[in-house]
Scaffold this active site. Structure first.
Site, PDB file in Angstrom:
ATOM      1  N   HIS A  35      -5.463   4.187  -0.407  1.00 39.34           N
ATOM      2  CA  HIS A  35      -5.274   4.677  -1.775  1.00 39.34           C
ATOM      3  C   HIS A  35      -4.167   3.881  -2.486  1.00 39.34           C
ATOM      4  O   HIS A  35      -3.429   4.420  -3.308  1.00 39.34           O
ATOM      5  CB  HIS A  35      -4.976   6.184  -1.786  1.00 39.34           C
ATOM      6  CG  HIS A  35      -6.168   7.005  -1.403  1.00 39.34           C
ATOM      7  ND1 HIS A  35      -7.162   7.335  -2.289  1.00 39.34           N
ATOM      8  CD2 HIS A  35      -6.554   7.519  -0.211  1.00 39.34           C
ATOM      9  CE1 HIS A  35      -8.102   8.038  -1.665  1.00 39.34           C
ATOM     10  NE2 HIS A  35      -7.762   8.150  -0.393  1.00 39.34           N
ATOM     11  N   GLY A 127     -16.905   6.988   5.495  1.00 40.66           N
ATOM     12  CA  GLY A 127     -15.686   6.268   5.124  1.00 40.66           C
ATOM     13  C   GLY A 127     -15.687   4.825   5.591  1.00 40.66           C
ATOM     14  O   GLY A 127     -14.640   4.181   5.636  1.00 40.66           O
ATOM     15  N   SER A 129     -17.669   2.591   4.124  1.00 45.76           N
ATOM     16  CA  SER A 129     -18.148   1.842   2.954  1.00 45.76           C
ATOM     17  C   SER A 129     -19.618   1.471   2.979  1.00 45.76           C
ATOM     18  O   SER A 129     -19.987   0.340   2.678  1.00 45.76           O
ATOM     19  CB  SER A 129     -17.359   0.551   2.782  1.00 45.76           C
ATOM     20  OG  SER A 129     -16.176   0.835   2.184  1.00 45.76           O
ATOM     21  N   SER A 131     -21.747   2.351   0.883  1.00 45.78           N
ATOM     22  CA  SER A 131     -22.242   2.040  -0.463  1.00 45.78           C
ATOM     23  C   SER A 131     -21.834   0.629  -0.909  1.00 45.78           C
ATOM     24  O   SER A 131     -22.669  -0.121  -1.430  1.00 45.78           O
ATOM     25  CB  SER A 131     -21.820   3.099  -1.490  1.00 45.78           C
ATOM     26  OG  SER A 131     -20.436   3.239  -1.518  1.00 45.78           O
ATOM     27  N   ASP A 175     -13.105  -2.155  -0.954  1.00 39.73           N
ATOM     28  CA  ASP A 175     -14.302  -2.161  -0.099  1.00 39.73           C
ATOM     29  C   ASP A 175     -15.150  -3.401  -0.344  1.00 39.73           C
ATOM     30  O   ASP A 175     -15.554  -4.095   0.590  1.00 39.73           O
ATOM     31  CB  ASP A 175     -15.133  -0.902  -0.337  1.00 39.73           C
ATOM     32  CG  ASP A 175     -14.331   0.360  -0.059  1.00 39.73           C
ATOM     33  OD1 ASP A 175     -13.260   0.234   0.555  1.00 39.73           O
ATOM     34  OD2 ASP A 175     -14.772   1.435  -0.467  1.00 39.73           O
TER      35      ASP A 175
HETATM   36  C1  GLA Z   1     -12.478   4.288  -0.946  1.00 40.40           C
HETATM   37  C2  GLA Z   1     -12.498   3.410  -2.180  1.00 40.40           C
HETATM   38  C3  GLA Z   1     -11.471   2.279  -2.069  1.00 40.40           C
HETATM   39  C4  GLA Z   1     -10.098   2.818  -1.694  1.00 40.40           C
HETATM   40  C5  GLA Z   1     -10.195   3.778  -0.518  1.00 40.40           C
HETATM   41  C6  GLA Z   1      -8.879   4.453  -0.225  1.00 40.40           C
HETATM   42  O1  GLA Z   1     -12.920   3.578   0.163  1.00 40.40           O
HETATM   43  O2  GLA Z   1     -13.789   2.875  -2.379  1.00 40.40           O
HETATM   44  O3  GLA Z   1     -11.433   1.561  -3.271  1.00 40.40           O
HETATM   45  O4  GLA Z   1      -9.478   3.412  -2.795  1.00 40.40           O
HETATM   46  O5  GLA Z   1     -11.178   4.781  -0.730  1.00 40.40           O
HETATM   47  O6  GLA Z   1      -7.944   3.525   0.197  1.00 40.40           O
END
Ligand code: GLA
Length: 394
Positions: A35, A127, A129, A131, A175
């Site tokens: 974040h 979590g 990624s 997408s 991501d």
């Molecule tokens: C998701 C978002 C990223 C990042 C993380 C937290 O994966 O897609 O851009 O903000 O949360 O670090």
């Protein structure tokens, strides 16, 4: 894991004898720097060997046909090159459609439609990624099939734009960047304000990275993700009433502590504190990794989790239970949630010889507390999105 024969499945699905081209985009883990991307800070992700395969052939008309082996119930999704607007009934296919539309809007030309098959071995909503992985798989596939030359950072930025504007999740650049620029056995230290980056070898000696899926699913759209972002934006606005700064990533810890009183809301102050401290931790973590001080690196991971738990409040019972269980095991240098939080995965750096015990013990504690199993994967750090040969597919 044995991969299905994707080329055969493509031929059968689209009723063709032609051999499609195949592209792959990985998923990612983030070692530390959570974040911080949308707060102008640093992140430290790496692309993994789990990801999304995209197979495609150009068509002679303007039609687009999409099929995902992960969402067979959604069936074949069809649309026309002339109408790529977001369509709720198009489900997951909005990701490739969005990439196509945003590439078109940026001036890239598509002479015809295409048939495209997707297959992902990355768990959804975990979590890792999935997408961004579909977006980047679509990006490299479209680039390859239509013989375009797309600057990689531009493709990454378009992927983020699709996520923000087309899908409606206000996520940062991490991501797509990790997936677009990944490098085997390396993590990427990225400055999200300038997009300057450097690769750091992930030399973990006799340790491996375990990915632990809590199997508690979450979607960013339905989570508090956008709310966290707004809270940090508000904190920055409050700070800017007296300070000339661009983002929370501009602060040292000391400067932040000196000025934090300018943030009027107490909750927003905690959110901003996480963003600032986490950014500093991320830079320290790179130094520790370079020095080969894995113990110190692990400690920073633990501190990161605690900050995400108490100040940013994005962990939840499942992630806290699993990370605590990991901390309590022998041979663990550090553990933390990875990605957006609110469920999904944690990562832990575990001594190779202790991995089997680690999995057994962590799962027993987790199952007892939560009522279902966690899933474990050993992370292999691979390359970023690219075309792959038929040999790799086997
Ligand atoms: C998701 C978002 C990223 C990042 C993380 C937290 O994966 O897609 O851009 O903000 O949360 O670090």
């Amino acid at each position: 894991m044995i991969k299905p024969d994707l080329i055969q499945i493509f031929k059968k699905t689209f009723d063709t004898i032609k051999i499609p081209r195949t592209f792959f985009a990985p998923g990612r883990i983030n070692l530390i720097g959570e974040h911080t991307d949308y707060n102008g800070g640093h992140v430290f992700p790496a692309s993994i060997s789990l990801g999304t395969y995209a197979l495609g052939l150009k068509r002679s008309d303007q039609k687009l046909r999409f099929y995902s082996m992960n969402f067979p119930q959604a069936g074949m999704i069809e649309c026309d090159l002339s109408n790529l607007d977001y369509n709720e009934t198009h489900n997951w296919a909005n990701y490739p459609k969005g990439m196509l539309l945003y590439l078109q809007k940026s001036g890239y030309e598509f002479s015809s439609g295409a048939d495209i098959l997707f297959y992902g071995d990355i768990p959804n909503s975990a979590g890792l990624s999935s997408s961004a992985s579909i977006e980047m798989a679509s990006g490299v596939l479209l680039e390859g099939l239509f013989d375009l030359k797309i600057d990689r950072v531009k493709m990454i930025q378009l992927g983020q734009k699709v996520e923000n504007e087309y899908i409606g999740v206000n996520s940062g650049i991490m991501d797509q960047f990790a997936i677009g620029m990944g490098k085997k056995d390396h993590a990427i230290l990225l400055n999200c304000q300038t997009l300057d980056y450097e690769y750091a070898p992930l030399a973990l000696k006799d340790h491996v990275i375990q990915i632990i899926n809590t199997n508690k699913q979450r979607t960013l759209a339905g989570s508090k993700y956008n709310e966290r972002r707004e809270q940090c934006d508000q904190a920055l606005i409050d700070l800017q009433t007296e300070l000339s700064i661009n983002s929370l990533g501009d602060f040292t810890k000391e400067e932040f502590d000196q000025y934090k009183h300018l943030i009027r809301d107490e909750t927003n102050q905690k959110r901003a504190k996480h963003a600032v401290y986490e950014n500093v931790r991320t830079l320290e973590a790179l130094d520790k990794l370079r020095e080969g001080d894995l113990k110190a690196f692990g400690k920073l991971m633990n501190e990161s989790h605690l900050s995400l738990q108490h100040d940013y409040e994005v962990t939840g019972t499942e992630l806290d239970t699993i990370v605590q269980a990991a901390w309590d095991q022998d041979g663990v240098l550090g553990a933390r949630m990875t990605g957006a939080g609110f469920g999904g995965c944690a990562i832990a750096i575990v001594e190779k010889d202790k991995v089997e015990n680690f999995k057994k013990n962590v799962n027993a504690i987790y199952h007892k507390a939560i009522g279902y199993d966690a899933t474990f994967y050993t992370a292999t750090i691979g390359d970023g999105a690219k075309e792959i040969t038929r040999e790799v597919l086997k």
